[in-house]
Write a protein that holds these residues in place. Structure first.
Motif, PDB file in Angstrom:
ATOM      1  N   ALA A 158       0.816  -1.214   0.000  1.00  0.00           N
ATOM      2  CA  ALA A 158       0.000   0.000   0.000  1.00  0.00           C
ATOM      3  C   ALA A 158       0.852   1.267   0.000  1.00  0.00           C
ATOM      4  O   ALA A 158       0.603   2.208  -0.772  1.00  0.00           O
ATOM      5  CB  ALA A 158      -0.941  -0.005   1.201  1.00  0.00           C
ATOM      6  N   GLU A 159       1.894   1.301   0.839  1.00  0.00           N
ATOM      7  CA  GLU A 159       2.760   2.481   0.912  1.00  0.00           C
ATOM      8  C   GLU A 159       3.487   2.703  -0.409  1.00  0.00           C
ATOM      9  O   GLU A 159       3.641   3.849  -0.863  1.00  0.00           O
ATOM     10  CB  GLU A 159       3.762   2.316   2.050  1.00  0.00           C
ATOM     11  CG  GLU A 159       4.665   3.535   2.273  1.00  0.00           C
ATOM     12  CD  GLU A 159       5.666   3.327   3.392  1.00  0.00           C
ATOM     13  OE1 GLU A 159       6.123   4.336   3.959  1.00  0.00           O
ATOM     14  OE2 GLU A 159       5.990   2.155   3.699  1.00  0.00           O
ATOM     15  N   GLU A 160       3.919   1.624  -1.027  1.00  0.00           N
ATOM     16  CA  GLU A 160       4.622   1.725  -2.303  1.00  0.00           C
ATOM     17  C   GLU A 160       3.688   2.209  -3.409  1.00  0.00           C
ATOM     18  O   GLU A 160       4.058   3.071  -4.210  1.00  0.00           O
ATOM     19  CB  GLU A 160       5.201   0.357  -2.661  1.00  0.00           C
ATOM     20  CG  GLU A 160       6.239  -0.153  -1.667  1.00  0.00           C
ATOM     21  CD  GLU A 160       6.494  -1.647  -1.794  1.00  0.00           C
ATOM     22  OE1 GLU A 160       7.432  -2.138  -1.125  1.00  0.00           O
ATOM     23  OE2 GLU A 160       5.772  -2.328  -2.542  1.00  0.00           O
ATOM     24  N   ALA A 161       2.475   1.658  -3.436  1.00  0.00           N
ATOM     25  CA  ALA A 161       1.514   2.070  -4.458  1.00  0.00           C
ATOM     26  C   ALA A 161       1.168   3.546  -4.313  1.00  0.00           C
ATOM     27  O   ALA A 161       1.048   4.275  -5.309  1.00  0.00           O
ATOM     28  CB  ALA A 161       0.247   1.213  -4.347  1.00  0.00           C
ATOM     29  N   ALA A 162       1.042   4.013  -3.064  1.00  0.00           N
ATOM     30  CA  ALA A 162       0.741   5.431  -2.824  1.00  0.00           C
ATOM     31  C   ALA A 162       1.889   6.312  -3.302  1.00  0.00           C
ATOM     32  O   ALA A 162       1.679   7.404  -3.855  1.00  0.00           O
ATOM     33  CB  ALA A 162       0.469   5.656  -1.342  1.00  0.00           C
ATOM     34  N   MET A 163       3.116   5.837  -3.108  1.00  0.00           N
ATOM     35  CA  MET A 163       4.296   6.584  -3.553  1.00  0.00           C
ATOM     36  C   MET A 163       4.309   6.723  -5.072  1.00  0.00           C
ATOM     37  O   MET A 163       4.607   7.794  -5.613  1.00  0.00           O
ATOM     38  CB  MET A 163       5.558   5.866  -3.064  1.00  0.00           C
ATOM     39  CG  MET A 163       6.744   6.767  -2.810  1.00  0.00           C
ATOM     40  SD  MET A 163       8.185   5.813  -2.205  1.00  0.00           S
ATOM     41  CE  MET A 163       7.533   5.180  -0.645  1.00  0.00           C
ATOM     42  N   LEU A 164       3.992   5.644  -5.769  1.00  0.00           N
ATOM     43  CA  LEU A 164       3.957   5.676  -7.230  1.00  0.00           C
ATOM     44  C   LEU A 164       2.847   6.602  -7.724  1.00  0.00           C
ATOM     45  O   LEU A 164       3.062   7.402  -8.646  1.00  0.00           O
ATOM     46  CB  LEU A 164       3.755   4.274  -7.788  1.00  0.00           C
ATOM     47  CG  LEU A 164       3.621   4.163  -9.309  1.00  0.00           C
ATOM     48  CD1 LEU A 164       4.853   4.728 -10.014  1.00  0.00           C
ATOM     49  CD2 LEU A 164       3.386   2.702  -9.723  1.00  0.00           C
TER      50      LEU A 164
ATOM     51  N   GLN B 161       3.248   9.911 -10.054  1.00  0.00           N
ATOM     52  CA  GLN B 161       2.523  10.029 -11.323  1.00  0.00           C
ATOM     53  C   GLN B 161       1.704  11.308 -11.376  1.00  0.00           C
ATOM     54  O   GLN B 161       1.506  11.879 -12.450  1.00  0.00           O
ATOM     55  CB  GLN B 161       1.628   8.804 -11.516  1.00  0.00           C
ATOM     56  CG  GLN B 161       2.408   7.530 -11.812  1.00  0.00           C
ATOM     57  CD  GLN B 161       1.537   6.287 -11.835  1.00  0.00           C
ATOM     58  OE1 GLN B 161       0.461   6.251 -11.230  1.00  0.00           O
ATOM     59  NE2 GLN B 161       1.989   5.253 -12.541  1.00  0.00           N
ATOM     60  N   GLY B 162       1.248  11.772 -10.225  1.00  0.00           N
ATOM     61  CA  GLY B 162       0.509  13.025 -10.179  1.00  0.00           C
ATOM     62  C   GLY B 162       1.374  14.241 -10.433  1.00  0.00           C
ATOM     63  O   GLY B 162       0.879  15.310 -10.785  1.00  0.00           O
TER      64      GLY B 162
ATOM     65  N   ARG C  24      11.761   5.620  -0.955  1.00  0.00           N
ATOM     66  CA  ARG C  24      11.451   7.055  -1.010  1.00  0.00           C
ATOM     67  C   ARG C  24      12.630   7.823  -1.579  1.00  0.00           C
ATOM     68  O   ARG C  24      12.457   8.715  -2.415  1.00  0.00           O
ATOM     69  CB  ARG C  24      11.086   7.555   0.384  1.00  0.00           C
ATOM     70  CG  ARG C  24      10.990   9.077   0.504  1.00  0.00           C
ATOM     71  CD  ARG C  24       9.916   9.657  -0.392  1.00  0.00           C
ATOM     72  NE  ARG C  24       8.581   9.276   0.030  1.00  0.00           N
ATOM     73  CZ  ARG C  24       7.480   9.625  -0.637  1.00  0.00           C
ATOM     74  NH1 ARG C  24       7.572  10.320  -1.780  1.00  0.00           N
ATOM     75  NH2 ARG C  24       6.296   9.236  -0.202  1.00  0.00           N
ATOM     76  N   HIS C  25      13.838   7.477  -1.148  1.00  0.00           N
ATOM     77  CA  HIS C  25      15.027   8.136  -1.702  1.00  0.00           C
ATOM     78  C   HIS C  25      15.143   7.880  -3.202  1.00  0.00           C
ATOM     79  O   HIS C  25      15.429   8.797  -3.978  1.00  0.00           O
ATOM     80  CB  HIS C  25      16.288   7.649  -1.000  1.00  0.00           C
ATOM     81  CG  HIS C  25      17.551   7.964  -1.731  1.00  0.00           C
ATOM     82  ND1 HIS C  25      18.034   9.249  -1.886  1.00  0.00           N
ATOM     83  CD2 HIS C  25      18.427   7.153  -2.400  1.00  0.00           C
ATOM     84  CE1 HIS C  25      19.150   9.220  -2.594  1.00  0.00           C
ATOM     85  NE2 HIS C  25      19.409   7.968  -2.919  1.00  0.00           N
ATOM     86  N   CYS C  26      14.919   6.649  -3.607  1.00  0.00           N
ATOM     87  CA  CYS C  26      15.003   6.309  -5.030  1.00  0.00           C
ATOM     88  C   CYS C  26      13.967   7.100  -5.828  1.00  0.00           C
ATOM     89  O   CYS C  26      14.255   7.602  -6.922  1.00  0.00           O
ATOM     90  CB  CYS C  26      14.789   4.821  -5.232  1.00  0.00           C
ATOM     91  SG  CYS C  26      16.000   3.781  -4.381  1.00  0.00           S
ATOM     92  N   THR C  27      12.778   7.228  -5.263  1.00  0.00           N
ATOM     93  CA  THR C  27      11.714   7.964  -5.947  1.00  0.00           C
ATOM     94  C   THR C  27      12.039   9.454  -6.013  1.00  0.00           C
ATOM     95  O   THR C  27      11.814  10.103  -7.039  1.00  0.00           O
ATOM     96  CB  THR C  27      10.368   7.747  -5.226  1.00  0.00           C
ATOM     97  OG1 THR C  27      10.086   6.347  -5.166  1.00  0.00           O
ATOM     98  CG2 THR C  27       9.239   8.455  -5.964  1.00  0.00           C
ATOM     99  N   GLU C  28      12.577  10.004  -4.934  1.00  0.00           N
ATOM    100  CA  GLU C  28      12.939  11.427  -4.933  1.00  0.00           C
ATOM    101  C   GLU C  28      14.055  11.707  -5.929  1.00  0.00           C
ATOM    102  O   GLU C  28      14.068  12.751  -6.592  1.00  0.00           O
ATOM    103  CB  GLU C  28      13.352  11.869  -3.528  1.00  0.00           C
ATOM    104  CG  GLU C  28      12.230  11.878  -2.499  1.00  0.00           C
ATOM    105  CD  GLU C  28      11.143  12.882  -2.841  1.00  0.00           C
ATOM    106  OE1 GLU C  28      11.445  13.905  -3.484  1.00  0.00           O
ATOM    107  OE2 GLU C  28       9.975  12.648  -2.455  1.00  0.00           O
ATOM    108  N   THR C  29      15.003  10.785  -6.050  1.00  0.00           N
ATOM    109  CA  THR C  29      16.058  10.933  -7.054  1.00  0.00           C
ATOM    110  C   THR C  29      15.458  10.953  -8.451  1.00  0.00           C
ATOM    111  O   THR C  29      15.811  11.782  -9.297  1.00  0.00           O
ATOM    112  CB  THR C  29      17.073   9.776  -6.930  1.00  0.00           C
ATOM    113  OG1 THR C  29      17.700   9.824  -5.648  1.00  0.00           O
ATOM    114  CG2 THR C  29      18.135   9.867  -8.019  1.00  0.00           C
TER     115      THR C  29
END
Length: 400
Positions: A33-39, A43-44, A78-83
């Protein structure tokens, strides 16, 4: 020598890849759930995160890093996504953003190169391996028993450029920027060492690649870490309501002048220049008063059309009633481009109240090259226009 040893170890690990498997990528399709929310959040913000390549990379990164936490308590994902978001802010394509998501998989998880290659393909794996090599060299310099002298720093920069695809360097710069934004979770000495290394090695790399917006962000993050009092003082001064009103008024004035002159423009933005560039100029010139820095307030005009539109805009700005150009402060980098290809018209004007502003005038093509440099070659084709955040970035100190 240490780097050569690490290379040999890496080759040995690669040779062993075919005989081992972490098993972490066996369930890449299932997101928690946390990962899906991050994606969904990513995307937004940027359309590139909806591309098949990026969604696939996100799933692989999520599976590889699941359960891992940083010192801050945030998931490593989260770090990977922020990068990856930093790369998306630069307008990078799906390949670059995907590498941003995957950049720590080989270094920080048991996933092997062969597993990553099977899940994400040869190109992405090769680029992730390149980021890993850069990280190893950076770590060796940071943990050496003595400080590197300037000549050695220059050699290190040259090595990083020589050993890497330019895309790898850009991903590493984005990774470093997010790490700088979370330095509060490191021991002060380690945080200072990382900031100093960034100024000595990574900022010049960003400059060499011509990515001025990323360069300014790296510098300001280091400035906040190394000189917190000066950073706080300058930030407070530049964020005063009066300063913001002055910039808004100047933007409205320039807008009116361009419309009166019939000069079409795509965008006008204005804000104080980067804090580090202001601090560096004050130190270099021995200035104590912020008002003595002529280009602390800066406007950027993106004109429609070609070079002739830039000069028409310059004439409109200089001809505004009550405004006057500061002698010797107009620079023509359109006809006389800088060695790195940078093009723009720069001028410093004084308004009727005595306030001084720098105005940069360029076409959309010049702006893309100025902000993204070499990275412009890998921009995401489905979103060619700069994002709102990129448009609001401070006018480049490196191009002034």
């Amino acid at each position: 020598q240490q780097y050569q040893q690490q290379q040999q170890q890496g080759q040995q690990r690669s040779a062993a890849d075919s005989d081992s498997s972490s098993g972490l990528l066996s369930s890449v399709e299932a997101l928690e759930a946390e990962e899906a929310a991050m994606l969904t959040e990513a995307q937004g913000k940027h359309a590139v995160f909806a591309s098949a390549a990026v969604v696939s990379a996100f799933r692989v990164a999520a599976a590889a890093h699941r359960g891992q936490r940083r010192r801050s308590g945030d998931p490593v994902l989260r770090h990977c996504t922020e990068t990856a978001l930093i790369l998306a802010e630069l307008g990078m394509d799906s390949t670059m953003v995907a590498v941003g998501l995957l950049h720590d998989v080989l270094d920080d998880t048991p996933v092997t190169s062969s597993e990553l290659r099977a899940a994400s393909g040869a190109e992405l794996t090769s680029l992730v391996e390149g980021v890993s090599r850069l990280s190893h060299v950076s770590e060796l310099s940071r943990h050496s028993e003595r400080e590197l002298v300037p000549g050695e720093m220059a050699d290190l920069r040259a090595m990083l450029i020589a050993m890497a695809d330019a895309r790898v360097v850009i991903v590493k710069l984005a990774d470093r920027l997010h790490n700088l934004r979370t330095l509060q979770h490191l021991a002060p000495e380690k945080a200072a060492r990382m900031a100093e290394e960034t100024l000595a090695v990574y900022v010049p790399l960003a400059s060499r690649l011509g990515i001025w917006s990323l360069k300014a962000s790296l510098e300001d993050a280091c400035f906040a870490q190394l000189h917190p009092a000066e950073h706080g003082r300058l930030r407070a001064a530049l964020e005063e309501a009066e300063e913001r009103r002055a910039i808004t008024t100047a933007m409205n004035d320039v807008t009116g002048s361009l419309r009166d002159a019939g000069v079409a423009f795509a965008d006008i933005c204005g804000r104080p220049k980067s804090l580090f560039s202001v601090f560096r100029k004050m130190c270099k010139k021995g200035l104590e008063d912020l008002d003595d820095v002529h280009d602390v307030r800066a406007l950027r005009v993106i004109v429609e059309g070609g070079e002739e539109a830039c000069y028409a805009a310059l004439a409109a700005v200089h001809g505004r009633p009550g405004w006057s150009p500061v002698p010797g402060k107009t620079k023509d980098y359109v006809r006389d481009a800088k060695r790195n290809g940078y093009q723009s018209l720069h001028t410093v004007v004084r308004d009727e109240s005595g306030r001084v502003f720098e105005v940069q005038i360029r076409t959309a093509e010049m702006h893309l090259a100025a902000e993204c440099g070499l990275a412009a070659h890998w921009r995401y084709k489905e979103s060619p226009a700069p994002t709102a955040a990129a448009a609001a970035a401070p006018p480049s100190s490196s191009s002034s």
